[in-house]
Design a protein around this motif. Structure first.
Motif, mmCIF file in Angstrom:
data_model
loop_
_atom_site.group_PDB
_atom_site.id
_atom_site.type_symbol
_atom_site.label_atom_id
_atom_site.label_comp_id
_atom_site.label_asym_id
_atom_site.label_seq_id
_atom_site.Cartn_x
_atom_site.Cartn_y
_atom_site.Cartn_z
ATOM 1 N N THR A 47 17.321 -10.467 -27.310
ATOM 2 C CA THR A 47 17.335 -10.995 -28.337
ATOM 3 C C THR A 47 19.101 -11.088 -28.514
ATOM 4 O O THR A 47 19.284 -11.342 -27.876
ATOM 5 C CB THR A 47 18.068 -9.488 -29.952
ATOM 6 N N VAL A 48 19.798 -12.413 -29.648
ATOM 7 C CA VAL A 48 20.906 -13.097 -29.504
ATOM 8 C C VAL A 48 21.551 -12.710 -30.839
ATOM 9 O O VAL A 48 20.812 -12.507 -31.921
ATOM 10 C CB VAL A 48 20.948 -14.347 -29.431
ATOM 11 N N GLU A 49 22.821 -12.692 -30.638
ATOM 12 C CA GLU A 49 23.896 -12.115 -31.984
ATOM 13 C C GLU A 49 24.530 -12.916 -32.282
ATOM 14 O O GLU A 49 24.693 -14.165 -31.756
ATOM 15 C CB GLU A 49 25.031 -10.923 -31.575
ATOM 16 N N TYR A 50 24.276 -13.115 -33.942
ATOM 17 C CA TYR A 50 25.147 -14.717 -34.249
ATOM 18 C C TYR A 50 25.230 -14.317 -35.595
ATOM 19 O O TYR A 50 25.618 -13.336 -36.574
ATOM 20 C CB TYR A 50 23.466 -15.965 -34.482
ATOM 21 N N PHE A 51 26.178 -15.440 -36.042
ATOM 22 C CA PHE A 51 26.832 -15.452 -37.350
ATOM 23 C C PHE A 51 26.131 -16.792 -37.851
ATOM 24 O O PHE A 51 26.035 -17.666 -37.176
ATOM 25 C CB PHE A 51 27.895 -14.892 -37.336
ATOM 26 N N THR A 52 26.660 -16.864 -39.225
ATOM 27 C CA THR A 52 26.440 -17.962 -40.146
ATOM 28 C C THR A 52 27.749 -18.502 -40.713
ATOM 29 O O THR A 52 28.229 -18.132 -40.629
ATOM 30 C CB THR A 52 25.840 -17.815 -41.742
ATOM 31 N N LEU A 53 27.910 -19.687 -40.806
ATOM 32 C CA LEU A 53 29.170 -20.431 -40.611
ATOM 33 C C LEU A 53 29.806 -20.483 -41.821
ATOM 34 O O LEU A 53 30.621 -20.698 -42.499
ATOM 35 C CB LEU A 53 28.707 -22.062 -40.641
ATOM 36 N N LYS A 54 28.653 -20.299 -43.446
ATOM 37 C CA LYS A 54 29.383 -20.133 -44.919
ATOM 38 C C LYS A 54 28.881 -18.515 -43.951
ATOM 39 O O LYS A 54 30.615 -18.875 -44.304
ATOM 40 C CB LYS A 54 27.832 -19.655 -45.262
ATOM 41 N N VAL A 200 23.742 -18.979 -33.752
ATOM 42 C CA VAL A 200 22.665 -19.158 -32.572
ATOM 43 C C VAL A 200 21.941 -20.912 -32.887
ATOM 44 O O VAL A 200 21.091 -21.103 -31.504
ATOM 45 C CB VAL A 200 21.793 -18.479 -32.819
ATOM 46 N N ASP A 201 22.222 -21.501 -33.453
ATOM 47 C CA ASP A 201 21.768 -22.566 -33.548
ATOM 48 C C ASP A 201 22.350 -23.608 -32.756
ATOM 49 O O ASP A 201 22.108 -25.367 -32.231
ATOM 50 C CB ASP A 201 21.558 -23.470 -35.003
ATOM 51 N N LEU A 202 23.843 -23.911 -32.824
ATOM 52 C CA LEU A 202 24.669 -24.354 -31.489
ATOM 53 C C LEU A 202 25.134 -24.840 -30.551
ATOM 54 O O LEU A 202 24.643 -23.226 -29.692
ATOM 55 C CB LEU A 202 26.572 -24.538 -32.488
ATOM 56 N N SER A 203 25.026 -26.147 -30.613
ATOM 57 C CA SER A 203 25.274 -26.085 -28.407
ATOM 58 C C SER A 203 26.837 -25.831 -27.983
ATOM 59 O O SER A 203 27.520 -25.595 -29.008
ATOM 60 C CB SER A 203 24.965 -27.222 -28.411
ATOM 61 N N PRO A 204 27.047 -24.982 -26.568
ATOM 62 C CA PRO A 204 28.271 -24.206 -26.470
ATOM 63 C C PRO A 204 28.899 -26.060 -26.671
ATOM 64 O O PRO A 204 30.230 -25.500 -26.711
ATOM 65 C CB PRO A 204 27.926 -24.622 -25.328
ATOM 66 N N ALA A 205 29.669 -26.965 -27.247
ATOM 67 C CA ALA A 205 30.279 -28.069 -26.982
ATOM 68 C C ALA A 205 30.252 -27.608 -28.699
ATOM 69 O O ALA A 205 31.137 -28.513 -28.983
ATOM 70 C CB ALA A 205 29.784 -29.618 -26.896
ATOM 71 N N SER A 206 30.110 -26.764 -29.277
ATOM 72 C CA SER A 206 30.197 -27.398 -30.825
ATOM 73 C C SER A 206 31.832 -26.398 -30.667
ATOM 74 O O SER A 206 31.791 -24.446 -30.177
ATOM 75 C CB SER A 206 29.653 -26.097 -31.246
ATOM 76 N N LEU A 232 47.897 -23.779 -32.851
ATOM 77 C CA LEU A 232 46.660 -24.735 -33.454
ATOM 78 C C LEU A 232 46.223 -23.546 -32.704
ATOM 79 O O LEU A 232 46.466 -23.497 -31.163
ATOM 80 C CB LEU A 232 47.655 -25.963 -32.597
ATOM 81 N N THR A 233 44.576 -23.445 -32.951
ATOM 82 C CA THR A 233 43.930 -22.357 -32.196
ATOM 83 C C THR A 233 42.558 -23.014 -32.017
ATOM 84 O O THR A 233 42.155 -23.773 -33.155
ATOM 85 C CB THR A 233 44.034 -20.687 -33.274
ATOM 86 N N TYR A 234 41.817 -22.715 -31.336
ATOM 87 C CA TYR A 234 40.655 -23.270 -30.925
ATOM 88 C C TYR A 234 39.721 -22.279 -30.785
ATOM 89 O O TYR A 234 40.206 -20.805 -30.130
ATOM 90 C CB TYR A 234 41.238 -23.612 -29.657
ATOM 91 N N HIS A 235 38.576 -22.714 -31.297
ATOM 92 C CA HIS A 235 37.344 -21.368 -31.548
ATOM 93 C C HIS A 235 36.242 -22.114 -31.164
ATOM 94 O O HIS A 235 35.726 -23.177 -32.042
ATOM 95 C CB HIS A 235 37.626 -20.710 -33.329
ATOM 96 N N THR A 236 35.521 -21.384 -30.492
ATOM 97 C CA THR A 236 33.983 -21.815 -30.338
ATOM 98 C C THR A 236 32.937 -20.711 -31.353
ATOM 99 O O THR A 236 33.180 -20.226 -32.366
ATOM 100 C CB THR A 236 32.910 -20.952 -29.144
ATOM 101 N N LEU A 237 32.146 -22.024 -31.813
ATOM 102 C CA LEU A 237 30.819 -22.096 -32.647
ATOM 103 C C LEU A 237 29.228 -21.442 -32.336
ATOM 104 O O LEU A 237 29.313 -21.273 -33.334
ATOM 105 C CB LEU A 237 31.086 -23.083 -33.508
ATOM 106 N N SER A 238 29.636 -21.155 -30.666
ATOM 107 C CA SER A 238 28.000 -21.211 -30.307
ATOM 108 C C SER A 238 28.042 -20.372 -29.676
ATOM 109 O O SER A 238 28.868 -19.912 -28.845
ATOM 110 C CB SER A 238 28.020 -22.136 -29.703
ATOM 111 N N SER A 239 26.819 -19.125 -30.162
ATOM 112 C CA SER A 239 26.856 -17.828 -30.137
ATOM 113 C C SER A 239 26.081 -18.111 -28.033
ATOM 114 O O SER A 239 27.375 -16.798 -27.415
ATOM 115 C CB SER A 239 25.206 -17.177 -30.399
ATOM 116 N N SER A 240 26.197 -19.368 -27.488
ATOM 117 C CA SER A 240 26.470 -18.487 -26.164
ATOM 118 C C SER A 240 27.176 -19.170 -25.751
ATOM 119 O O SER A 240 27.589 -18.640 -24.325
ATOM 120 C CB SER A 240 26.195 -20.593 -25.566
ATOM 121 N N PHE A 241 28.557 -18.957 -25.989
ATOM 122 C CA PHE A 241 30.573 -17.909 -25.770
ATOM 123 C C PHE A 241 29.872 -17.376 -26.530
ATOM 124 O O PHE A 241 31.649 -17.062 -25.739
ATOM 125 C CB PHE A 241 31.036 -19.374 -25.864
#
Length: 339
Positions: A47-54, A200-206, A232-241
């Motif tokens: 299984t993969v844990e995920y969140f929604t962008l909303k 979980v829909d997004l690639s690691p480059a998101s 200035l802060t940077y955040h990944t949006l992908s579950s893969s990270f």
């Protein structure tokens, strides 16, 4: 990164903790993920844990309206103020499976949101991701060039990165910007999947970058230049990270440092949003930069704040170099940095 701090949080650590979004999370079976998206997920997990962008954008609603307040101990050591920062969307890049985005778009259409059903560009001749965007503009890309994201084997080939659904970079001055949630709502009118995609829909480059500008302190403090510091802060949006970030965070929390945010205090913050039996995920910054940083308020000489900020800055710089991107705010922060 080695750490040398004790259990007491520094001003910089409290800031990182305060601006780390904590979102309700769910799990999905690997079997329910598209073949392309499955390539981006950790191996050996059912299984993969995920969140929604909303849900992620919802975390910024109060901060966008009133600012995110963080306790700051002044250099005198005997006075504490609550410094408030407003978040602004500095840059965002969304890569996903085209079919998944189309599905999320249709869902948004069913909820009454109007949009162009075919927003994909066929401009596969773009040879990098660093195209400058005008103020308050965004562009959809159909593909990412191999040259941009396959440097020294650092990134997978184009067909594994997915489609570049959204690219937005803020170019205007801070005084002309609108808070993050307003900008997201504006972008979602032309890119409705921005409200329905899941991590979980997004690639690691998101990823996205958030610029934090100070607005006021309670109580008011005169002639305190260090309270003018911007971040200035940077955040990944992908579950893969997310798994890697969470493991790193847990290690730091175990040492009492809370280097990347999260922790028990963050669990309490998200408690009001959660339904019974739900989970939670933090989205800590993997990179950061700062300017107008003077004195020792944010960089405590008796801690590893300086090493931590240098580490986060280097991570952001490396990220942008791998993607061959010129990030307007990062360049500005760098040129005005005292590091």
């Amino acid at each position: 990164m080695s750490c040398c701090c004790g259990s007491s949080l520094t001003n910089f650590e409290r800031f990182l903790q305060r601006i780390t979004p904590v979102v309700p999370s769910k799990t999905v079976s690997q079997n329910c993920i598209s073949d392309l998206n499955a390539l981006w997920q950790p191996l050996g997990k059912d299984t993969v844990e995920y969140f929604t962008l909303k849900d992620l954008w919802d975390c910024y609603k109060e901060w966008s309206a009133f600012g995110a307040g963080t306790n700051v101990m002044l250099e005198s050591g005997d006075e504490t103020v609550m410094q408030f920062f407003v978040p602004y969307l500095s840059s965002i890049h969304i890569y996903s499976d085209k079919s998944v985005v189309a599905s999320r778009n249709r869902r948004e259409e069913g909820d009454g949101v109007e949009f162009e059903s075919d927003s994909w560009s066929d401009d596969s001749g773009s040879d990098n991701l660093s195209q400058s965007l005008s103020n308050n503009s965004s562009k959809s890309w159909d593909a990412v060039s191999e040259e941009s994201c396959d440097q020294d084997g650092s990134w997978p080939r184009r067909d594994r990165l997915g489609y570049h659904y959204l690219q937005y970079t803020e170019m205007s001055s801070p005084y002309q910007r609108v808070p993050l949630v307003e900008k997201i709502a504006e972008l979602a009118r032309s890119h409705p999947a921005l409200m329905t995609l899941k991590s979980v829909d997004l690639s690691p480059a998101s990823w996205m970058a958030v610029a934090w500008y100070p607005i006021y302190a309670i109580p008011s403090v005169k002639n305190e230049k260090d309270l003018e510091t911007c971040f200035l802060t940077y955040h990944t949006l992908s579950s893969s990270f997310q798994d890697n970030m969470k493991e790193y965070e847990d290690i730091e929390l175990g040492k009492g440092i809370c280097c990347c945010g999260g922790g028990a205090a963050q669990k309490e913050l998200v408690g009001e949003k959660m339904t019974s039996g739900g989970g939670w995920m933090s989205v800590p910054p993997f990179g950061a930069a700062a300017y107008k940083m003077q004195g020792d308020i944010w960089v405590n000489p008796d801690s590893c704040d300086s090493e931590r900020l240098t580490y986060l800055y280097s991570a952001a710089d490396s990220w942008l170099r791998q993607l061959n991107l010129h990030h307007h705010d990062f360049n500005f922060f760098t040129s005005h940095s005292s590091l």
